[in-house]
Design a protein around this motif. Structure first.
Motif, PDB file in Angstrom:
ATOM      1  N   ARG A   1     -48.362   0.527 -43.252  1.00  0.00           N
ATOM      2  CA  ARG A   1     -49.704  -0.312 -43.734  1.00  0.00           C
ATOM      3  C   ARG A   1     -49.334  -1.580 -44.038  1.00  0.00           C
ATOM      4  O   ARG A   1     -50.154  -2.221 -44.739  1.00  0.00           O
ATOM      5  N   THR A   2     -48.450  -2.303 -43.404  1.00  0.00           N
ATOM      6  CA  THR A   2     -48.040  -3.726 -43.543  1.00  0.00           C
ATOM      7  C   THR A   2     -48.247  -4.370 -42.348  1.00  0.00           C
ATOM      8  O   THR A   2     -48.055  -3.925 -41.293  1.00  0.00           O
TER       9      THR A   2
ATOM     10  N   LEU B   1     -50.607  -7.747 -46.334  1.00  0.00           N
ATOM     11  CA  LEU B   1     -50.431  -8.718 -45.507  1.00  0.00           C
ATOM     12  C   LEU B   1     -49.558  -9.593 -45.839  1.00  0.00           C
ATOM     13  O   LEU B   1     -49.730 -10.048 -46.952  1.00  0.00           O
ATOM     14  N   SER B   2     -48.244  -9.711 -45.380  1.00  0.00           N
ATOM     15  CA  SER B   2     -47.374 -10.521 -45.542  1.00  0.00           C
ATOM     16  C   SER B   2     -47.121 -11.911 -44.512  1.00  0.00           C
ATOM     17  O   SER B   2     -47.057 -11.765 -43.367  1.00  0.00           O
ATOM     18  N   ASP B   3     -47.428 -13.083 -45.096  1.00  0.00           N
ATOM     19  CA  ASP B   3     -47.525 -14.267 -44.540  1.00  0.00           C
ATOM     20  C   ASP B   3     -46.173 -14.874 -44.590  1.00  0.00           C
ATOM     21  O   ASP B   3     -45.807 -15.231 -45.708  1.00  0.00           O
ATOM     22  N   GLU B   4     -45.489 -14.939 -43.278  1.00  0.00           N
ATOM     23  CA  GLU B   4     -44.058 -15.413 -43.338  1.00  0.00           C
ATOM     24  C   GLU B   4     -43.833 -16.759 -42.561  1.00  0.00           C
ATOM     25  O   GLU B   4     -42.908 -16.932 -42.139  1.00  0.00           O
ATOM     26  N   ILE B   5     -45.152 -17.414 -42.604  1.00  0.00           N
ATOM     27  CA  ILE B   5     -44.895 -18.760 -41.760  1.00  0.00           C
ATOM     28  C   ILE B   5     -43.966 -19.795 -42.166  1.00  0.00           C
ATOM     29  O   ILE B   5     -43.488 -20.548 -41.185  1.00  0.00           O
ATOM     30  N   TYR B   6     -43.502 -19.513 -43.539  1.00  0.00           N
ATOM     31  CA  TYR B   6     -42.458 -20.659 -43.848  1.00  0.00           C
ATOM     32  C   TYR B   6     -41.069 -19.856 -43.716  1.00  0.00           C
ATOM     33  O   TYR B   6     -40.199 -20.431 -44.360  1.00  0.00           O
ATOM     34  N   GLU B   7     -40.860 -18.806 -43.224  1.00  0.00           N
ATOM     35  CA  GLU B   7     -39.681 -17.895 -43.080  1.00  0.00           C
ATOM     36  C   GLU B   7     -38.476 -18.830 -42.994  1.00  0.00           C
ATOM     37  O   GLU B   7     -37.527 -18.563 -43.794  1.00  0.00           O
ATOM     38  N   HIS B   8     -38.258 -19.487 -42.003  1.00  0.00           N
ATOM     39  CA  HIS B   8     -36.950 -20.150 -41.668  1.00  0.00           C
ATOM     40  C   HIS B   8     -36.823 -21.544 -42.677  1.00  0.00           C
ATOM     41  O   HIS B   8     -35.829 -22.039 -42.531  1.00  0.00           O
ATOM     42  N   ILE B   9     -37.820 -22.083 -43.172  1.00  0.00           N
ATOM     43  CA  ILE B   9     -37.674 -23.426 -44.033  1.00  0.00           C
ATOM     44  C   ILE B   9     -37.346 -22.560 -45.513  1.00  0.00           C
ATOM     45  O   ILE B   9     -38.041 -22.442 -46.453  1.00  0.00           O
ATOM     46  N   ASN B  10     -35.998 -22.587 -45.847  1.00  0.00           N
ATOM     47  CA  ASN B  10     -35.553 -21.607 -46.968  1.00  0.00           C
ATOM     48  C   ASN B  10     -33.932 -22.173 -47.148  1.00  0.00           C
ATOM     49  O   ASN B  10     -33.310 -22.465 -46.204  1.00  0.00           O
ATOM     50  N   TYR B  11     -33.915 -22.323 -48.533  1.00  0.00           N
ATOM     51  CA  TYR B  11     -32.789 -23.295 -48.923  1.00  0.00           C
ATOM     52  C   TYR B  11     -31.745 -22.464 -49.378  1.00  0.00           C
ATOM     53  O   TYR B  11     -30.936 -22.858 -50.294  1.00  0.00           O
ATOM     54  N   GLY B  12     -31.469 -21.081 -48.954  1.00  0.00           N
ATOM     55  CA  GLY B  12     -30.431 -20.358 -49.416  1.00  0.00           C
ATOM     56  C   GLY B  12     -30.604 -18.992 -49.696  1.00  0.00           C
ATOM     57  O   GLY B  12     -30.000 -18.087 -49.940  1.00  0.00           O
ATOM     58  N   THR B  13     -31.981 -18.464 -50.310  1.00  0.00           N
ATOM     59  CA  THR B  13     -32.233 -17.160 -50.501  1.00  0.00           C
ATOM     60  C   THR B  13     -32.304 -16.222 -49.439  1.00  0.00           C
ATOM     61  O   THR B  13     -33.084 -16.467 -48.438  1.00  0.00           O
TER      62      THR B  13
END
Length: 376
Positions: free
Chosen positions: A210-211, A184-196
């Motif tokens: 299976r993801t 299970l990949s929780d990506e709720i903060y995906e867009h709050i990203n400082y350059g990675t």
């Protein structure tokens, strides 16, 4: 801790809240306009359990645009917040005594949801020295014949840590050896990203089937109260989640779904002003906290939290109060500095506290000054 903060506020104490896990911005106007139009268009009936068809199509397009993931509408389920998305997945996948691997620190609800599903949480520790990331060796050592699910959260709440593509591929190489384990990949903060550069673990071809990728609009679009989350998953899991949700809440709010079409269809540039402001506050709070002796810091790459290690204060008595653990430290800050934070115990790391910088610069400056004075 939250009850204590409310008690003090009710007594007239000026509490600065740095404990909230939500943006302090208003929902963007173009999303509100879409909601208003939905009201005018008389969206007021029960919605499909798994979401409106055009919203599911928009989510598929978002997954392809932002994550390089190919999903069909039959693989999407829209829920009343990402928390329900996660709960659905756990309820349909987990059996009694199954084991769920939780790389720590982890979001507080993961372990509670696993418990509700009658599964057992297995904590994989990390530390600030490791940038709060686990290694492939740690992951493999935690796997047993009972392991059913591993939950990743990147960018992470509470640490702000982001796993890189290389790091996810190394962890994925371990999971490829164990085909019965789901991810299970929780990506709720995906867009709050400082350059990675962002990478979804479902983009690893061998793990796609299976993801379960979980996302939503609460954090990046300042829509916490709108309560819309969603999954992209293998079709059989999506169908099972649809059945589960149909007996609990049914379809998510109709107006919020219409607004979410506007949100997920928008380019990330539409919300960049919020990310830029969070980035400025990140620099501010790291600079201020670095001047307090005993605070060990790393530089979070996403979300809007810092997760300092404050274990140097354990065993010390300050202003007549003995600090034995992170709970004591957070309570001390609340009672003496009148600043609300969250103990790291809630996230599976007892050496740290979570401090949110989803607050005004003035509040951040005042809060850190209060903390510094209380500890001096």
């Amino acid at each position: 801790m939250a009850a204590k903060a409310r008690e003090l506020k009710n007594q007239g104490v000026d509490i600065i809240g740095l404990s909230l896990g939500e943006p302090d911005f208003n929902t963007p106007e173009f999303i509100k306009d879409a909601a208003i139009q939905a009201v005018k268009d008389n969206y007021n009936s029960y919605s499909p359990v798994d979401g409106y068809a055009d919203l599911k199509t928009a989510i598929c397009e978002k997954f392809k645009r932002d994550n390089g993931l190919e999903y069909q509408a039959s693989q999407i389920v829209v829920s009343t917040g990402a928390k329900q998305s996660i709960a659905n997945v756990c309820m349909v996948l987990l059996d009694p005594d199954d084991e769920v691997l939780l790389p720590a620190p982890y979001w507080v609800s993961y372990s509670a949801i696993a418990t509700l599903a009658e599964a057992k949480s297995i904590i994989i520790p990390s530390s600030i020295e490791d940038d709060f990331k686990i290694t492939p060796e740690q992951l493999e050592a935690a796997i047993t014949p009972k392991t059913k699910l591993v939950m990743f959260n990147s960018p992470n709440n509470p640490s702000g840590t982001i796993y890189t593509e290389a790091e996810y591929r190394a962890l994925g190489a371990v999971l490829q050896k164990y085909p019965d384990i789901f991810i299970l990949s929780d990506e709720i903060y995906e867009h709050i990203n400082y350059g990675t550069p962002y990478f979804s673990i479902a983009a690893i071809d061998e793990l796609y089937d299976r993801t379960i990728t979980v996302n939503g609009v609460a954090k990046a679009f300042a829509m916490t109260g709108w309560r819309i989350g969603y999954i992209g998953a293998p079709e059989w899991i999506a169908k099972a989640c649809n059945k589960m949700q149909g007996q609990i809440t049914s379809g998510a709010n109709c107006i919020a779904q219409r607004a979410t079409i506007a949100a997920v269809s928008a380019p990330a540039s539409q919300i960049q002003y919020m990310v830029d402001e969070f980035n400025n506050r990140r620099g501010l709070i790291l600079n201020l906290l670095s001047k307090i002796p005993g605070f060990k810091l790393n530089e979070p790459q996403g979300a809007f939290y810092v997760f300092p290690d404050i274990s140097s204060y354990f065993g010390k008595t300050i202003k007549g109060k003995t600090i034995e653990n992170a709970n004591d430290f957070a309570l001390f800050l609340l009672e003496e500095a009148h600043v609300a934070t969250v103990t790291g115990d809630a996230f599976g790391n007892s050496d740290c506290i979570r401090i949110s910088y989803a607050a005004s610069e003035e509040d951040i400056k005042t809060a850190v000054e209060r903390i510094k004075n209380a500890l001096s």
